[in-house]
Design a protein around this motif. Structure first.
Motif, PDB file in Angstrom:
ATOM      1  N   TYR B 285       0.854  -1.227   0.082  1.00 40.61           N
ATOM      2  CA  TYR B 285       0.025   0.112   0.011  1.00 40.61           C
ATOM      3  C   TYR B 285       0.934   1.477  -0.107  1.00 40.61           C
ATOM      4  N   TYR B 286       1.762   1.149   0.775  1.00 43.51           N
ATOM      5  CA  TYR B 286       2.887   2.411   0.923  1.00 43.51           C
ATOM      6  C   TYR B 286       3.369   2.466  -0.377  1.00 43.51           C
ATOM      7  N   VAL B 287       3.839   1.155  -1.260  1.00 42.80           N
ATOM      8  CA  VAL B 287       4.495   1.547  -2.597  1.00 42.80           C
ATOM      9  C   VAL B 287       3.614   2.016  -3.575  1.00 42.80           C
ATOM     10  N   ALA B 288       2.450   1.531  -3.670  1.00 43.19           N
ATOM     11  CA  ALA B 288       1.337   2.109  -4.540  1.00 43.19           C
ATOM     12  C   ALA B 288       1.027   3.498  -4.103  1.00 43.19           C
ATOM     13  N   GLU B 289       1.126   4.038  -2.866  1.00 43.25           N
ATOM     14  CA  GLU B 289       1.095   5.347  -2.657  1.00 43.25           C
ATOM     15  C   GLU B 289       2.455   6.215  -3.183  1.00 43.25           C
ATOM     16  N   ALA B 290       3.200   5.777  -2.938  1.00 42.26           N
ATOM     17  CA  ALA B 290       4.485   6.489  -3.239  1.00 42.26           C
ATOM     18  C   ALA B 290       4.737   6.360  -4.780  1.00 42.26           C
ATOM     19  N   LYS B 291       4.208   5.425  -5.323  1.00 43.65           N
ATOM     20  CA  LYS B 291       4.712   5.400  -6.801  1.00 43.65           C
ATOM     21  C   LYS B 291       3.610   5.894  -7.709  1.00 43.65           C
ATOM     22  N   GLY B 292       2.461   6.632  -7.255  1.00 48.33           N
ATOM     23  CA  GLY B 292       1.558   7.074  -7.735  1.00 48.33           C
ATOM     24  C   GLY B 292       0.320   6.141  -8.476  1.00 48.33           C
ATOM     25  N   TYR B 293       0.520   4.622  -7.870  1.00 48.47           N
ATOM     26  CA  TYR B 293      -0.438   4.001  -8.626  1.00 48.47           C
ATOM     27  C   TYR B 293      -1.874   4.130  -8.325  1.00 48.47           C
ATOM     28  N   TYR B 294      -2.038   4.596  -7.235  1.00 46.98           N
ATOM     29  CA  TYR B 294      -3.451   4.981  -6.871  1.00 46.98           C
ATOM     30  C   TYR B 294      -3.800   6.295  -7.660  1.00 46.98           C
ATOM     31  N   ASP B 295      -3.108   7.127  -7.873  1.00 43.47           N
ATOM     32  CA  ASP B 295      -3.201   8.239  -8.833  1.00 43.47           C
ATOM     33  C   ASP B 295      -3.706   7.983 -10.246  1.00 43.47           C
ATOM     34  N   GLU B 296      -3.007   6.936 -10.517  1.00 43.38           N
ATOM     35  CA  GLU B 296      -3.216   6.559 -12.041  1.00 43.38           C
ATOM     36  C   GLU B 296      -4.648   5.882 -12.138  1.00 43.38           C
ATOM     37  N   VAL B 297      -5.156   5.205 -11.162  1.00 41.20           N
ATOM     38  CA  VAL B 297      -6.566   4.765 -11.154  1.00 41.20           C
ATOM     39  C   VAL B 297      -7.435   5.794 -10.675  1.00 41.20           C
ATOM     40  N   GLY B 298      -7.187   7.022 -10.602  1.00 39.50           N
ATOM     41  CA  GLY B 298      -8.133   8.226 -10.012  1.00 39.50           C
ATOM     42  C   GLY B 298      -8.546   7.992  -8.681  1.00 39.50           C
ATOM     43  N   LEU B 299      -7.819   7.355  -7.748  1.00 40.75           N
ATOM     44  CA  LEU B 299      -7.958   7.454  -6.390  1.00 40.75           C
ATOM     45  C   LEU B 299      -7.192   8.224  -5.380  1.00 40.75           C
ATOM     46  N   ASN B 300      -7.835   8.944  -4.456  1.00 43.33           N
ATOM     47  CA  ASN B 300      -6.903   9.605  -3.539  1.00 43.33           C
ATOM     48  C   ASN B 300      -6.972   8.619  -2.134  1.00 43.33           C
ATOM     49  N   VAL B 301      -6.014   8.077  -1.922  1.00 42.74           N
ATOM     50  CA  VAL B 301      -5.937   7.191  -0.758  1.00 42.74           C
ATOM     51  C   VAL B 301      -5.287   7.570   0.401  1.00 42.74           C
ATOM     52  N   THR B 302      -5.797   7.380   1.584  1.00 38.61           N
ATOM     53  CA  THR B 302      -5.434   7.587   2.780  1.00 38.61           C
ATOM     54  C   THR B 302      -4.952   6.228   3.608  1.00 38.61           C
ATOM     55  N   ILE B 303      -3.606   6.115   4.124  1.00 42.41           N
ATOM     56  CA  ILE B 303      -3.332   4.959   4.589  1.00 42.41           C
ATOM     57  C   ILE B 303      -3.356   5.254   6.277  1.00 42.41           C
ATOM     58  N   ILE B 304      -4.287   4.441   7.052  1.00 45.87           N
ATOM     59  CA  ILE B 304      -4.504   4.738   8.404  1.00 45.87           C
ATOM     60  C   ILE B 304      -3.661   3.605   9.310  1.00 45.87           C
ATOM     61  N   PRO B 305      -2.710   3.755  10.118  1.00 49.72           N
ATOM     62  CA  PRO B 305      -1.807   2.924  10.781  1.00 49.72           C
ATOM     63  C   PRO B 305      -2.909   2.272  11.841  1.00 49.72           C
ATOM     64  N   GLY B 306      -2.775   1.126  12.108  1.00 52.05           N
ATOM     65  CA  GLY B 306      -3.385   0.497  13.380  1.00 52.05           C
ATOM     66  C   GLY B 306      -2.402   0.450  14.357  1.00 52.05           C
ATOM     67  N   GLY B 307      -2.541  -0.540  15.234  1.00 52.16           N
ATOM     68  CA  GLY B 307      -1.695  -0.760  16.617  1.00 52.16           C
ATOM     69  C   GLY B 307      -2.476  -0.716  17.729  1.00 52.16           C
ATOM     70  N   GLY B 308      -2.187  -1.367  18.707  1.00 46.28           N
ATOM     71  CA  GLY B 308      -2.784  -1.713  19.871  1.00 46.28           C
ATOM     72  C   GLY B 308      -4.206  -2.240  19.740  1.00 46.28           C
ATOM     73  N   ASP B 309      -4.930  -1.481  20.474  1.00 44.61           N
ATOM     74  CA  ASP B 309      -6.438  -2.233  20.396  1.00 44.61           C
ATOM     75  C   ASP B 309      -7.475  -1.697  19.378  1.00 44.61           C
ATOM     76  N   ILE B 310      -6.907  -1.237  18.268  1.00 41.07           N
ATOM     77  CA  ILE B 310      -7.798  -0.704  17.143  1.00 41.07           C
ATOM     78  C   ILE B 310      -8.474  -1.853  16.505  1.00 41.07           C
ATOM     79  N   GLY B 311      -9.590  -1.885  16.421  1.00 41.21           N
ATOM     80  CA  GLY B 311     -10.378  -2.973  15.523  1.00 41.21           C
ATOM     81  C   GLY B 311     -10.777  -2.769  14.201  1.00 41.21           C
TER      82      GLY B 311
END
Lengths: 269, 359
Positions: B285-311
């Motif tokens: 996901y981080y590579v797709a974001e950094a390389k602009g793959y999400y832009d190529e398909v017309g998406l603006n993606v926010t990656i939300i990290p998890g950790g601890g007790d996030i369900g």
């Protein structure tokens, strides 16, 4: 006289009636899903009371076992911590030079959050036993004990030192020793303060026990089940255990209030 | 949040412990007397003796089913000791068979970079795939309703993400750097190790065959996961348990978004909730974001990290986020309790869980 009696009886009835009525209304709103609309949530996250009750009914033996696992940590921890706390208060009273500093340190220790405390105590208790059950129990017991010490020390110290005017002078005029003053004057005077302390530490111990279970190596107890169920999206079961936790807290508090009434009445008569 | 904080504290403590050579040398000399016999043991003997001693560890919280299936396979009770998010219990011999992900904890046990325990080749592993109890792990999911209403968005997201995964697997070192730059919680050395191990999970199936189509949903492995889930997920809610027992593959996966023409996305601003902290486990996901793959398909993606007790299942089901990364077993128990989630791309083709022991 009769009117007065009637009035006081009416007051005691309404004292029970109003909270009861509030509870009934809340459950009615909950069951009819009006509460869900108000809170903008779903029956998945906040299951209906009937669903929660049916989960409790279907799992009574398991819930009873987890309740025992939690209560068997709370009660000994509370007693042990309160005794240690009281002894510290006596020590602080008898040696005022250490007293003030000691109390400040104890108050500071009591401000450490249970989550931080649990992680450290988990490390300490690794070598206590090769048996996971024993190791986990000791870890949880220490946490609950530590939590109940501070409130007892701080309250009991007040009870042991804030005496009635001239009471101490009177004892001195009888040539009473330190020990006699402690046993005949200070300790009886501290009795109501002990109950004040327990009213703080009982709910605190319940919470400490629930949180300590999160970190324990042995997976058991009401608090641990709540966390496991929520993380695995099992909300109806999680709520069954949340209700159980509430019942534990309410029952312990009710027992405390009842025993306060009995003890104080006997003391005043 | 609280769990995360404590975990972070424990990690820092772990770092201190491994530096203190006196404690580790003490434990190694202790075990050296038993090491000759331990090395001759078969895996079966190892599992049985650890189970009898109550020294098998796992994190629980839905990560325990493969270990429980393994214990059942060898006729042992399914109890285990709860592990924290370090390998201290393993280091201190409190646990002799410890759960470890190949790409994370195993690296910390073996390697001697920052935060590592430096055991090197002196530890061995028991692989869940070899033992036939593998369950599938990291995959992309969303709600069935979201997929139905936004098929083009889902297809575009899956396509761009898998392009990111393909690039990351071809260039694991670069992928590790991208993740590290995106705010990784662990050292860059560990990220590089993690990327090289995650690559293996994406490109090899449970039987050891090479997989070339990233994200492929292998129904046989998925069925094994579902069967084990039905056997080991214990649900106290009878309604949820009934739902679990009657669940079929069609209730949990939909392979149709892996193929087909890309259309105009119905929703262009989307988010993905990760299962854990930013690390190479999620490098695609981080590579797709950094390389602009999400832009190529017309998406603006926010990656939300998890950790601890996030369900992550709850976050996606609530609509707080659009997509999530979770393990198949977590999705199964979430759906049993009434959620409406569907696996749209199986990123990891085999189980990354192993039991690690000192030889």
């Amino acid at each position: 006289m009769d009117v007065k009696k009637l009035k006081s009886r009416l007051a005691s009835v309404t004292a029970v009636l109003y909270p009861l009525l509030f509870g009934v209304v809340l459950i009615a709103l909950w069951q009819s899903q009006i509460l869900h609309k108000l809170l903008n949530t779903t029956t998945l996250i906040l299951p209906l009371p009937t669903r929660i009750l049916s989960v409790i009914k279907d799992n009574l033996p398991a819930i009873a076992a987890d309740t025992w696992a939690t209560v068997s940590v709370i009660l000994p921890g509370l007693v042990l911590g309160s005794i240690i706390g009281y002894l510290l208060a006596v020590f602080a009273t008898n040696s005022p030079r250490f007293g003030a500093t000691g109390l400040t340190i104890i108050a500071a220790i009591s401000a450490i959050p249970t989550v931080a405390l649990a992680a450290v105590i988990l490390q300490w208790t690794r070598d206590v036993s090769t048996d996971v059950d024993v190791r986990s129990y000791v870890m949880k017991l220490i946490i609950v004990t530590v939590v109940s010490v501070a409130s007892m020390t701080l309250n009991a110290y007040r009870g042991l030192t804030e005496l009635k005017p001239f009471a101490l002078d009177l004892m001195k005029s009888y040539a009473a020793g330190k020990m006699t003053v402690l046993l005949k004057l200070r300790m009886p005077n501290s009795l109501p303060y002990i109950f004040t302390s327990l009213k703080v530490s009982v709910p605190a111990c319940v919470i400490a026990a629930l949180v300590s279970e999160y970190f324990a190596e042995k997976i058991t107890g009401v608090g641990r089940r709540i966390r496991e169920c929520i993380l695995q999206a099992q909300y109806s079961t999680a709520w069954a255990y949340i209700v159980t936790a509430c019942v534990i807290g309410i029952v312990l508090f009710a027992v405390l209030m009842a025993s306060e009434k009995v003890v104080m009445r006997r003391r005043n008569s | 949040m609280a769990g995360m904080l404590a975990a972070a504290m424990l990690v820092s403590l772990a770092g201190c412990n491994s530096e203190g050579s006196s404690s580790s040398s003490g434990s190694s000399s202790e075990s050296s007397s038993a090491s000759t016999s331990a090395e001759d043991m078969t895996d079966e003997e190892r599992i049985i003796s650890a189970a009898q001693a109550g020294k098998i560890g796992n994190w629980g919280l839905g990560n325990e089913y493969e270990v429980q299936a393994l214990l059942t396979k060898y006729g042992q009770p399914t109890d285990y000791v709860s592990m924290d998010f370090t390998m201290d219990q393993f280091d201190q011999d409190v646990i002799t068979l410890a759960s470890a992900m190949t790409y994370n904890e195993l690296g910390l046990v073996q390697n001697d970079y920052e935060g590592g325990y430096g055991y090197g080749d002196s530890v061995g592993i028991i692989d869940m795939n070899d033992e036939g109890v593998a369950m599938l792990e990291d995959m992309i999911f969303c709600t069935k309703t979201f997929a139905k209403e936004n098929p083009n968005t889902v297809r575009a997201f899956v396509s761009a993400s898998l392009k990111g995964w393909a690039y990351a697997c071809e260039n694991p070192e670069e992928a590790a750097e991208i993740v590290y730059a995106a705010g990784s919680s662990v050292s860059s050395d560990h990220q590089a190790y993690m990327a090289s191990e995650v690559k293996k999970l994406c490109e090899t199936d449970t039987k050891g065959n090479t997989v070339t189509n990233y994200g492929n949903i292998d129904d046989e492995a998925m069925q094994q996961t579902l069967d084990l889930a039905k056997q080991y997920i214990k649900l106290s809610d009878s309604a949820a348990n009934e739902k679990l027992q009657s669940m079929t593959l069609d209730d949990i996966r939909d392979a149709s978004y892996l193929t087909g023409e890309l259309g105009t996305p119905e929703k262009t601003d989307v988010s993905i909730q990760l299962k854990w902290l930013p690390q190479a486990q999620f490098m695609g996901y981080y590579v797709a974001e950094a390389k602009g793959y999400y832009d190529e398909v017309g998406l603006n993606v926010t990656i939300i990290p998890g950790g601890g007790d996030i369900g992550e299942t709850t976050a996606v089901n609530n609509g707080t986020v659009d997509f999530g990364v979770t393990w198949v077993a977590n999705l199964i128990s979430a759906n049993a309790s009434g959620m409406d989630l569907v696996n749209v791309a199986q990123v990891y083709q085999r189980s990354g869980l192993v039991l690690v022991y000192k030889k």
